[in-house]
Design a protein around this motif. Structure first.
Motif, PDB file in Angstrom:
ATOM      1  N   ARG A 185       0.836  -1.209   0.000  1.00 48.38           N
ATOM      2  CA  ARG A 185       0.000   0.000   0.000  1.00 48.38           C
ATOM      3  C   ARG A 185       0.868   1.256   0.000  1.00 48.38           C
ATOM      4  NH1 ARG A 185      -3.618  -3.295   3.217  1.00 48.38           N
ATOM      5  NH2 ARG A 185      -2.584  -2.682   5.162  1.00 48.38           N
ATOM      6  N   GLU A 186       1.962   1.230   0.761  1.00 51.90           N
ATOM      7  CA  GLU A 186       2.847   2.395   0.804  1.00 51.90           C
ATOM      8  C   GLU A 186       3.472   2.649  -0.561  1.00 51.90           C
ATOM      9  OE1 GLU A 186       6.673   4.078   3.379  1.00 51.90           O
ATOM     10  OE2 GLU A 186       5.756   2.146   3.868  1.00 51.90           O
ATOM     11  N   THR A 187       3.866   1.592  -1.244  1.00 44.09           N
ATOM     12  CA  THR A 187       4.464   1.732  -2.572  1.00 44.09           C
ATOM     13  C   THR A 187       3.492   2.371  -3.547  1.00 44.09           C
ATOM     14  OG1 THR A 187       5.908  -0.175  -2.225  1.00 44.09           O
ATOM     15  CG2 THR A 187       5.488   0.476  -4.508  1.00 44.09           C
ATOM     16  N   ARG A 188       2.221   2.000  -3.456  1.00 44.46           N
ATOM     17  CA  ARG A 188       1.203   2.545  -4.360  1.00 44.46           C
ATOM     18  C   ARG A 188       0.591   3.850  -3.868  1.00 44.46           C
ATOM     19  NH1 ARG A 188      -0.989  -1.241  -7.998  1.00 44.46           N
ATOM     20  NH2 ARG A 188      -2.127   0.569  -8.826  1.00 44.46           N
ATOM     21  N   GLY A 189       1.023   4.333  -2.706  1.00 41.49           N
ATOM     22  CA  GLY A 189       0.494   5.587  -2.172  1.00 41.49           C
ATOM     23  C   GLY A 189      -0.927   5.481  -1.672  1.00 41.49           C
ATOM     24  N   VAL A 190      -1.316   4.301  -1.220  1.00 38.88           N
ATOM     25  CA  VAL A 190      -2.687   4.062  -0.743  1.00 38.88           C
ATOM     26  C   VAL A 190      -2.692   4.120   0.780  1.00 38.88           C
ATOM     27  CG1 VAL A 190      -4.574   2.401  -0.613  1.00 38.88           C
ATOM     28  CG2 VAL A 190      -3.311   2.695  -2.747  1.00 38.88           C
ATOM     29  N   THR A 191      -3.455   5.034   1.341  1.00 40.66           N
ATOM     30  CA  THR A 191      -3.522   5.202   2.795  1.00 40.66           C
ATOM     31  C   THR A 191      -4.924   4.904   3.303  1.00 40.66           C
ATOM     32  OG1 THR A 191      -4.004   7.559   2.537  1.00 40.66           O
ATOM     33  CG2 THR A 191      -1.690   6.928   2.816  1.00 40.66           C
ATOM     34  N   ARG A 192      -5.008   4.579   4.567  1.00 40.47           N
ATOM     35  CA  ARG A 192      -6.296   4.306   5.217  1.00 40.47           C
ATOM     36  C   ARG A 192      -7.037   5.626   5.389  1.00 40.47           C
ATOM     37  NH1 ARG A 192     -10.596   2.199   6.968  1.00 40.47           N
ATOM     38  NH2 ARG A 192     -10.681   0.525   8.516  1.00 40.47           N
TER      39      ARG A 192
END
Length: 447
Positions: free
Chosen positions: A383-390
């Motif tokens: 998720r961090e690699t794709r820039g996806v945050t909660r």
């Protein structure tokens, strides 16, 4: 306006209408109203009907918070003025009619806490920029027998015509009453959640869409009551079940052209519009899914949207792009905000969506590649690699996200922002002293 109200009042009285709901929604998304006798409609249109200014700081449990400096005492009055052109006789309550109400200061001047006025400002700003918006809601709700609310109102299975056989009278009343009340339904079906139904409202201009959302609630509740049922629009009805979303679909046009149109990915200003929504998604969610049960609903695997990303027809995406096609035509293209539910004030929800989207167009906001999977199944590193945050998962996180976006918070104005934050803080303090099951149960029949 008084002449028009007098004419409408005469028509309503001749049809047997005795009173008119003057309706609005508070900062918890809860509909409120005052009924005026039909003979007093013209007077209400001219002078309004009195109400306490403290409705702006009612929390979800009808407690009044004095945590906002602008409304810190029990003193003060406002005037509720019906929007006469939107008056509808209620098919399911034929002795009553309904109208959305503007909230004005006691002297008739604009009141900074009126949520409908906030949306009117954004619609006017869109017009100045040469933009025109369309919006429509999908409404999910749970059905139960009125006297046995802990029991499911239909046995399922999801999407089955058999599930609705026992609700035939209720379904028929919905179809007839919606048509009579001037509300166009795209479709109605048994949804995925336990005893859940969903119907979709046709897209229209933003102000009408927000008005229609309130009128739809009144229509559904009345039809349910007439058929021995109770309905709940609460964001969550049980910890293990899918919650109730009020998915908000929007599209934007310039000179009649849908900027989101196309059979592939959005481009140009359409892409920037979606990029603006994505950029401000945490802050938007603080307005469009603002209650404690809202944060509990936003879980991976429930088609609710737990992480900040967008996708094409991805039902786990909080921003779901719906492209046009040769069959549906270019005007069908829209973007669905799934992190939206009945605890949101519909006028504020639409106002901040418009504000964030227009800012995206103005700034030419970037739009990353769409995601076709559920990031809930990824590792934290992926998720961090794709820039996806909660997305915000607590009242404190929502408040921080709201304050971090001047585009979203600024759309409300300082006074309304202060009242909204005070209400959310009051709700958060109440929930902090209780277990999750009690919190869910306390909200279940508020909507």
């Amino acid at each position: 306006m008084t002449k028009a109200a007098s004419a409408v009042a005469k028509e309503l009285a001749a049809a047997g209408v005795a009173g008119v709901h003057l309706a609005w929604a508070d900062n918890n998304g809860i509909p409120r109203s005052r009924i005026v006798p039909v003979g007093g409609l013209a007077g209400a249109a001219a002078r309004g009907v009195g109400a306490t200014s403290l409705f702006a700081v009612f929390d979800s449990h009808d407690a009044i918070t004095y945590g906002h400096a602008g409304l810190a005492t029990p003193s003060g009055d406002i005037r509720l003025v019906p929007v006469v052109e939107r008056i509808r006789r209620l098919a399911g309550q034929p002795a009553l009619a309904w109208a959305p109400a503007r909230q004005l200061a006691a002297d008739g001047s604009p009141w900074p806490y009126c949520q409908r006025t906030v949306l009117e400002r954004q619609v006017a700003e869109a017009g100045r920029r040469g933009l025109e918006f369309r919006a429509g809601y999908e409404l999910e709700f749970t059905v139960a027998p009125a006297g046995r609310r802990s029991e499911p109102g239909h046995p399922g299975p999801a999407y089955s015509p058999h599930a609705l056989v026992g609700l035939d009278g209720f379904v028929t009343a919905l179809l007839n009453d919606f048509a009579a009340n001037g509300l166009e339904i795209g479709q109605l079906h048994a949804e995925y959640g336990a005893a859940q139904l969903e119907l979709s409202l046709a897209a229209t201009d933003p102000l009408s869409a927000a008005d229609d959302q309130l009128l739809a609630r009144q229509t559904i509740h009345a039809a349910a009551h007439a058929h021995g049922l109770a309905v709940s629009f609460a964001p969550l009805v049980g910890l293990g079940a899918a919650g109730n979303g009020w998915h908000l679909h929007t599209s934007v046009r310039r000179r009649g052209r849908n900027l989101l149109s196309g059979e592939g990915l959005p481009t140009g200003e359409g892409a920037a519009y979606v990029g603006g929504l994505l950029r401000d998604l945490p802050a938007l969610t603080a307005i469009t899914a603002p209650s404690v049960p809202s944060t509990l609903r936003l879980r991976p695997g429930f088609f609710a949207g737990a992480y900040a990303f967008w996708g094409v027809e991805n039902r786990e995406a909080p921003l779901r792009y719906v492209p046009g096609s040769k069959l549906l035509g270019p005007d069908h293209a829209n973007v669905e905000l799934k992190t939206s539910d009945a605890s949101a004030n519909p006028y504020l929800a639409l106002a901040v969506v418009l504000a964030a989207g227009m800012a995206g167009i103005e700034d030419d906001a970037g739009l990353p590649e769409p995601i076709g999977e559920d990031p809930g199944g990824w590792t934290e590193g992926e998720r961090e690699t794709r820039g996806v945050t909660r997305l915000p998962a607590s009242p404190a996180e929502q408040d921080a996200a709201l304050l971090a976006s001047p585009r979203v918070s600024g759309a409300l104005g300082d006074e309304l922002l202060g009242a909204f934050r005070a209400v959310r803080a009051s709700d958060g303090a109440w929930a902090a002293e209780r277990g999750v099951e009690e919190v869910v149960a306390a909200h279940l029949w508020r909507y």
